[in-house]
Write an enzyme that holds these catalytic residues in place. Structure first.
Site, PDB file in Angstrom:
ATOM      1  N   GLU A 134       0.848  -1.283  -0.137  1.00  0.00           N
ATOM      2  CA  GLU A 134       0.073  -0.061  -0.061  1.00  0.00           C
ATOM      3  C   GLU A 134       0.722   1.240  -0.171  1.00  0.00           C
ATOM      4  OE1 GLU A 134      -3.112  -0.024   2.702  1.00  0.00           O
ATOM      5  OE2 GLU A 134      -3.985  -1.721   1.917  1.00  0.00           O
ATOM      6  N   GLU A 178      -5.624  -8.662   0.677  1.00  0.00           N
ATOM      7  CA  GLU A 178      -6.418  -8.266   1.832  1.00  0.00           C
ATOM      8  C   GLU A 178      -7.774  -7.955   1.524  1.00  0.00           C
ATOM      9  OE1 GLU A 178      -4.550  -5.315   4.540  1.00  0.00           O
ATOM     10  OE2 GLU A 178      -2.563  -5.954   3.737  1.00  0.00           O
TER      11      GLU A 178
HETATM   12  C1  BG6 Z   1      -4.390  -2.466   5.155  1.00  0.00           C
HETATM   13  C2  BG6 Z   1      -2.976  -2.726   5.671  1.00  0.00           C
HETATM   14  O1  BG6 Z   1      -4.575  -1.330   4.679  1.00  0.00           O
HETATM   15  O2  BG6 Z   1      -5.599  -2.567   5.995  1.00  0.00           O
HETATM   16  C3  BG6 Z   1      -2.965  -3.549   7.071  1.00  0.00           C
HETATM   17  O3  BG6 Z   1      -2.489  -3.192   4.722  1.00  0.00           O
HETATM   18  C4  BG6 Z   1      -4.143  -3.195   7.998  1.00  0.00           C
HETATM   19  O4  BG6 Z   1      -1.855  -3.597   7.477  1.00  0.00           O
HETATM   20  C5  BG6 Z   1      -5.552  -3.440   7.370  1.00  0.00           C
HETATM   21  O5  BG6 Z   1      -4.242  -3.829   9.211  1.00  0.00           O
HETATM   22  C6  BG6 Z   1      -6.517  -3.039   8.339  1.00  0.00           C
HETATM   23  O6  BG6 Z   1      -6.780  -1.810   8.461  1.00  0.00           O
HETATM   24  P1  BG6 Z   1      -6.675  -1.433  10.180  1.00  0.00           P
HETATM   25  O7  BG6 Z   1      -6.442   0.077  10.223  1.00  0.00           O
HETATM   26  O8  BG6 Z   1      -8.136  -1.743  10.559  1.00  0.00           O
HETATM   27  O9  BG6 Z   1      -5.754  -2.002  10.737  1.00  0.00           O
END
Ligand code: BG6
Length: 490
Positions: free
Chosen positions: A167, A375
């Site tokens: 990202e 993700e």
């Molecule tokens: C993604 C990242 O954007 O979102 C992760 O690559 C992150 O590192 C995930 O944990 C979820 O976001 P958050 O802020 O809820 O942890």
């Protein structure tokens, strides 16, 4: 398109889950690891726990891999910690760090789980910041190249799927949240930093192709599709602007090896010098990516923002109490706004499974490259029930609807070769400790307990399979046919 039959996933489709080193490992001072900037940054996120212990995967990795195998995983996406592999500016490789990742990779492979490895996921060693000034100074390019070389040399015989920088777009857009925006003129300097990151990405890509036999590599953009608020033409242009400034300009550079006219005009009009030197664009153009690794959790809605509108920063919800955030307004470009057609999580993230299909279609149409989902997931407040179990039906619904949309995108013609949601076990969120849980496996610990503990040995950190673990296991063992309910009409 609506289809009469359920979608089919290709044979050999990789089913797994995802994590990152600093969010899951803990053991920050163990095995010769040195401090990273995100360790320091995570200490500022009180009352949430910092990453000193996290899910303590560093000490529980074998148990975690056993659980992945039980679930039926055929892939696991994780990141390497630069500070664990090269802890100091003397560039000495840390044998304990190498041994940890060798053990993890071997344990995965022994159980038929394909490792998918991110080189960099937000965690810059402090020594790199001190020696090079972080991403802002070109001297980091050599350090990053050396780090990649060490990773390929040590793991490239067994790891064939690589990811460069997680990202990059979000690191620039949310520079304050992730601790990168420490320059006086961030408005302009972010483009210098971004250019240097592009050069590092390019080095990682070329080196992978040179050093790893059969090695494939791609970037990991954070994708949040942007819908226009209405069919008003100005809202459509605003949505295009938001898309450019939050994701497209990054993807265009990865895929086409050049900066778009849109971006170059923006720099020109805003007196921005991204610091391009002779040879840079040739390097960027030479880095041919093999795929896009897509992170996508949600969508956004954009509307027109005239030049005289009041500027507002994007304040993310950092409490988990609904409504505790602010949409950005960028005068002359776009404003983000609420979507009345979707539900929201406690962190005000849109629950929009179609966003995943939209993203895959969008990426396919623009870049014609294979894709893997690295993700996707549902962050929630969770605790054990009276029966000692975690009944996360909301996560099952979320995953079911999202994975179905992946299937539909495949039916639409997109080439997608794997799905790795965030996350396998609970782990630390970027800003909300372990209070915002994403896992298929519950880690029996709270932020308070993590904060109070002197080290991991004070805590049980028991792994408890959530209901979603069992549901996901059935789905992936049937290669995406056993949905657990009738899906017709979706
Ligand atoms: C993604 C990242 O954007 O979102 C992760 O690559 C992150 O590192 C995930 O944990 C979820 O976001 P958050 O802020 O809820 O942890």
């Amino acid at each position: 398109m609506h289809y009469r039959n359920d979608p089919k996933f290709p044979e050999g489709f990789l089913w797994g889950a995802s994590s990152s080193a600093w969010q899951v490992e803990g053991g920050v001072a163990d095995g010769g690891r040195s401090e990273s900037i995100i360790d320091i940054n995570s200490r500022t996120k009180v009352p949430f726990a910092d990453n000193s212990i996290a899910a303590d995967h560093y000490h529980h990795y074998l148990e975690d891999v056993e659980l992945m195998a039980e679930c039926g995983f055929t892939s696991y996406r994780f990141s390497l910690s630069w500070s664990r592999i090269i802890p100091a500016a003397d560039r000495k490789v840390n044998p304990e760090g190498i041994a940890f990742y060798n053990n993890l990779i071997n344990a995965l492979l022994e159980r038929g789980i394909t490792p998918i490895v991110t080189l960099y996921h937000y965690d810059m060693p402090v020594w790199v910041k001190e020696k090079c000034g972080g991403w802002m100074d070109r001297s980091i390019i050599d350090e990053f190249e050396y780090y990649c070389k060490v990773c390929y040399e040590n793991f490239g015989d067994r790891v064939k799927y690589w990811l460069s920088i997680n990202e990059q777009n979000m690191q620039i857009i949310y520079g304050y949240w992730l601790g990168l925006a420490d320059s006086e003129d961030w408005f302009r300097d972010q483009w210098k930093m971004n250019h240097i990151m592009n050069l590092c990405h390019a080095k990682a890509v070329n080196l992978c192709h040179e050093m790893v036999e059969g090695g494939l590599i791609g970037p990991v953009p954070g994708m949040v599709p942007i819908y226009p608020e209405s069919c008003r033409p100005l809202d459509q242009i605003a949505a295009m602007n938001a898309e450019e400034f939050t994701e497209k300009i990054w993807n265009d550079t990865y895929a086409y090896g050049t900066y778009s006219n849109f971006l170059k005009k923006y720099w020109e009009k805003n007196d921005i010098d991204p610091g391009i030197l002779p040879g840079d664009m040739e390097l960027i153009a030479s880095a041919k990516i093999d795929y896009f690794a897509v992170n996508c959790y949600r969508s956004n809605v954009a509307k027109d923002a005239p030049l005289d509108s009041e500027q507002k920063a994007y304040l993310l919800n950092s409490t988990g109490v609904k409504g505790n955030f602010q949409f950005p307004v960028v005068p002359g470009e776009y404003a983000l706004t609420r979507n009345p057609f979707v539900e929201y999580t406690d962190w005000d993230w849109e629950i929009d499974p179609s966003s995943l299909r939209y993203t895959l279609r969008y990426m396919h149409d623009h870049y014609h490259l294979p894709m893997i989902i690295t993700e996707n997931g549902f962050g929630a407040h969770e605790s054990k029930g009276a029966d000692g179990k975690v009944h996360d039906d909301y996560r099952i619904n979320f995953l079911r609807e999202n994975i179905y949309q992946v299937g539909l995108a495949i039916e639409d013609g997109c080439e997608v070769w794997g799905y790795n949601p965030w996350s396998f076990t609970d782990l630390l969120s970027t800003g909300n400790g372990i209070a915002k849980r994403y896992g298929l496996v519950y880690i029996d610990v709270t932020d308070d307990e993590l904060n109070r503990a002197k080290d991991a040995s004070d805590l049980s950190l028991a792994r408890i399979k959530k209901d979603s673990f069992y549901w996901y296991s059935k789905l992936i063992k049937s290669n995406g046919t056993d949905w657990g309910e009738d899906m017709s009409g979706r």
